[in-house]
Design a protein around this motif. Structure first.
Motif, short mmCIF file in Angstrom:
data_model
loop_
_atom_site.label_atom_id
_atom_site.label_comp_id
_atom_site.label_asym_id
_atom_site.label_seq_id
_atom_site.Cartn_x
_atom_site.Cartn_y
_atom_site.Cartn_z
N ASP A 175 -9.59 -27.91 5.39
CA ASP A 175 -8.91 -28.74 6.39
C ASP A 175 -8.79 -30.19 5.96
OD1 ASP A 175 -8.68 -26.56 8.00
OD2 ASP A 175 -10.09 -27.22 9.54
N ILE A 176 -9.49 -30.58 4.91
CA ILE A 176 -9.53 -31.99 4.50
C ILE A 176 -8.31 -32.33 3.65
CG2 ILE A 176 -10.84 -33.71 3.19
CD1 ILE A 176 -13.36 -32.03 3.89
N THR A 177 -7.59 -33.38 4.05
CA THR A 177 -6.41 -33.79 3.30
C THR A 177 -6.74 -34.83 2.24
OG1 THR A 177 -5.93 -35.44 5.03
CG2 THR A 177 -4.84 -33.28 5.21
N TYR A 178 -7.58 -35.79 2.59
CA TYR A 178 -8.03 -36.76 1.59
C TYR A 178 -9.36 -37.36 2.03
CZ TYR A 178 -6.35 -40.71 4.48
OH TYR A 178 -6.15 -41.62 5.48
N ARG B 204 2.09 -39.43 -0.55
CA ARG B 204 1.99 -39.29 0.91
C ARG B 204 1.16 -38.04 1.18
NH1 ARG B 204 4.58 -41.09 5.40
NH2 ARG B 204 6.12 -42.19 4.14
N VAL B 205 0.10 -38.20 1.94
CA VAL B 205 -0.78 -37.08 2.25
C VAL B 205 -1.34 -37.30 3.65
CG1 VAL B 205 -2.71 -38.23 1.08
CG2 VAL B 205 -2.83 -35.77 1.52
N GLY B 206 -1.27 -36.27 4.47
CA GLY B 206 -1.77 -36.38 5.83
C GLY B 206 -1.09 -37.48 6.63
N GLY B 207 0.18 -37.75 6.30
CA GLY B 207 0.91 -38.79 7.02
C GLY B 207 0.62 -40.20 6.53
N ALA C 221 -6.51 -33.91 -1.74
CA ALA C 221 -6.33 -32.47 -1.98
C ALA C 221 -4.92 -32.28 -2.55
CB ALA C 221 -6.49 -31.70 -0.68
N LEU C 222 -4.83 -31.75 -3.74
CA LEU C 222 -3.53 -31.59 -4.40
C LEU C 222 -2.54 -30.83 -3.53
CD1 LEU C 222 -4.31 -30.78 -8.13
CD2 LEU C 222 -3.01 -32.72 -7.28
N GLY C 223 -3.02 -29.77 -2.91
CA GLY C 223 -2.14 -28.93 -2.10
C GLY C 223 -1.64 -29.59 -0.84
N ARG C 224 -2.21 -30.75 -0.47
CA ARG C 224 -1.79 -31.46 0.74
C ARG C 224 -0.88 -32.65 0.44
NH1 ARG C 224 -4.25 -29.96 5.44
NH2 ARG C 224 -5.37 -28.01 5.12
N ILE C 225 -0.56 -32.88 -0.82
CA ILE C 225 0.32 -33.99 -1.16
C ILE C 225 1.74 -33.63 -0.74
CG2 ILE C 225 1.37 -35.29 -3.07
CD1 ILE C 225 -1.30 -35.16 -4.51
N GLU C 226 2.32 -34.46 0.12
CA GLU C 226 3.65 -34.20 0.67
C GLU C 226 4.75 -34.87 -0.15
OE1 GLU C 226 2.97 -36.05 4.37
OE2 GLU C 226 1.36 -34.68 4.94
N GLU C 227 4.39 -35.94 -0.84
CA GLU C 227 5.42 -36.70 -1.56
C GLU C 227 4.77 -37.53 -2.65
OE1 GLU C 227 8.90 -38.89 0.51
OE2 GLU C 227 7.40 -40.45 0.11
N LEU C 228 5.44 -37.60 -3.80
CA LEU C 228 5.02 -38.45 -4.91
C LEU C 228 6.16 -39.42 -5.16
CD1 LEU C 228 2.86 -38.88 -7.19
CD2 LEU C 228 4.26 -37.37 -8.60
N ARG C 229 5.87 -40.72 -5.15
CA ARG C 229 6.94 -41.71 -5.26
C ARG C 229 6.57 -42.80 -6.26
NH1 ARG C 229 9.46 -44.37 0.06
NH2 ARG C 229 10.19 -42.21 0.21
N LEU C 230 7.56 -43.15 -7.12
CA LEU C 230 7.41 -44.25 -8.06
C LEU C 230 8.36 -45.36 -7.63
CD1 LEU C 230 6.09 -45.25 -10.68
CD2 LEU C 230 8.04 -44.28 -11.93
#
Length: 280
Positions: free
Chosen positions: A183-186, A248-251, A231-240
């Motif tokens: 359940d842990i996002t980060y 972006r993780v867990g909002g 948590a890698l599986g909870r990453i929603e977006e990677l931005r440069l």
């Protein structure tokens, strides 16, 4: 009715424990022990008769700080049993909670005991026992132990995935609750503590981020900054953006340090490649 072994090297504390256990209608047999060594002898004898034998023990209410063999060491030995009893730790020290739940403790009670909190621990034990989870075969634990014959093995126990096992104990209003690691996002560093973030809230635990990084690497967590583990599986977006990498993780938008950027990219690429391979 629960069959209980109560272990505490201080007689007043043991008497209080026996009093509380004796007043609970879910408890049947209650046996006392003033030393962990005596408790181990009794539990070894019970194991030889099997979990349904006349000397069987469902749960051990166990102090931690004891001379000679302490409560944590005893619990570690019990994990070598073919059908180990459930364990509830009863201690005046909150510092051992992480190690206690590594050993799959059902609960962790702090002295002085409060009756309603104690009754909650007994309720948990009773529910697990009715569900057939205690005493239960060691093979049912995700601990990597081999199943024995009821005898005690040697060597330290191991815990799947490192420090916390599958759940993290957190204290909320005097009640210990369990947060699944999934359940842990980060995780956010806060000095010698770490704050666990989930979609429903956050929890502070007394363990440094560096320790969690080592323990949870195999569970898909990666350090992205000196202050954050995600948590890698909870990453929603990677931005440069302008040479700065964020996720972006867990909002939340979290910065990725230059030092950790390459490892993160490699892990995400490997994850995407694996997902694509499974989809074929």
């Amino acid at each position: 009715m629960l069959r209980v072994l109560a272990v505490d090297d201080e007689e007043p504390a043991l008497e209080e424990l026996l009093y509380l256990l004796g007043g609970d209608p879910r408890v049947g047999t209650v046996l006392p022990a003033l030393r962990a060594g005596d408790a181990l002898d009794r539990l070894t004898g019970a194991a030889e008769g099997g979990p349904d034998g006349p000397e069987g023990i469902d749960v051990v209410f166990l102090d931690i700080n004891m001379p000679g063999l302490d409560g944590l060491e005893l619990a570690r030995l019990l994990h070598r049993f073919a059908a180990p009893p459930l364990i509830v730790f009863v201690t005046a020290h909150e510092d051992f909670a992480v190690r206690a739940f590594d050993l799959k403790a059902v609960d962790y009670l702090l002295k002085p005991l409060r009756e309603e909190r104690f009754a909650e621990a007994v309720r948990r034990v009773a529910e697990l026992t009715r569900a057939g989870q205690g005493p239960r075969p060691a093979a049912a634990h995700a601990t990597g132990h081999t199943q024995g014959t009821g005898a005690v093995g040697t060597g330290p126990g191991s815990v799947s995935g490192g420090g916390f096992g599958d759940q993290v104990p957190v204290e909320l209003g005097g009640v210990t609750r369990f947060v699944p690691i999934t359940d842990i996002t980060y995780v956010e560093a806060q000095g010698d503590y770490a704050r666990l973030h989930t979609r429903r809230g956050s929890h502070l635990v007394r363990v440094p981020l560096s320790a969690l990084e080592e323990q949870w690497r195999s569970r898909g967590f990666v350090r992205i900054h000196r202050s954050h583990l995600v948590a890698l599986g909870r990453i929603e977006e990677l931005r440069l953006d302008g040479g700065n990498l964020t996720v972006r993780v867990g909002g939340r938008v979290l910065a990725v340090s230059r030092r950790n950027a390459r490892e993160l990219r490699d892990l995400l690429a490997r994850q995407a490649k694996g997902a694509a391979g499974r989809a074929r």
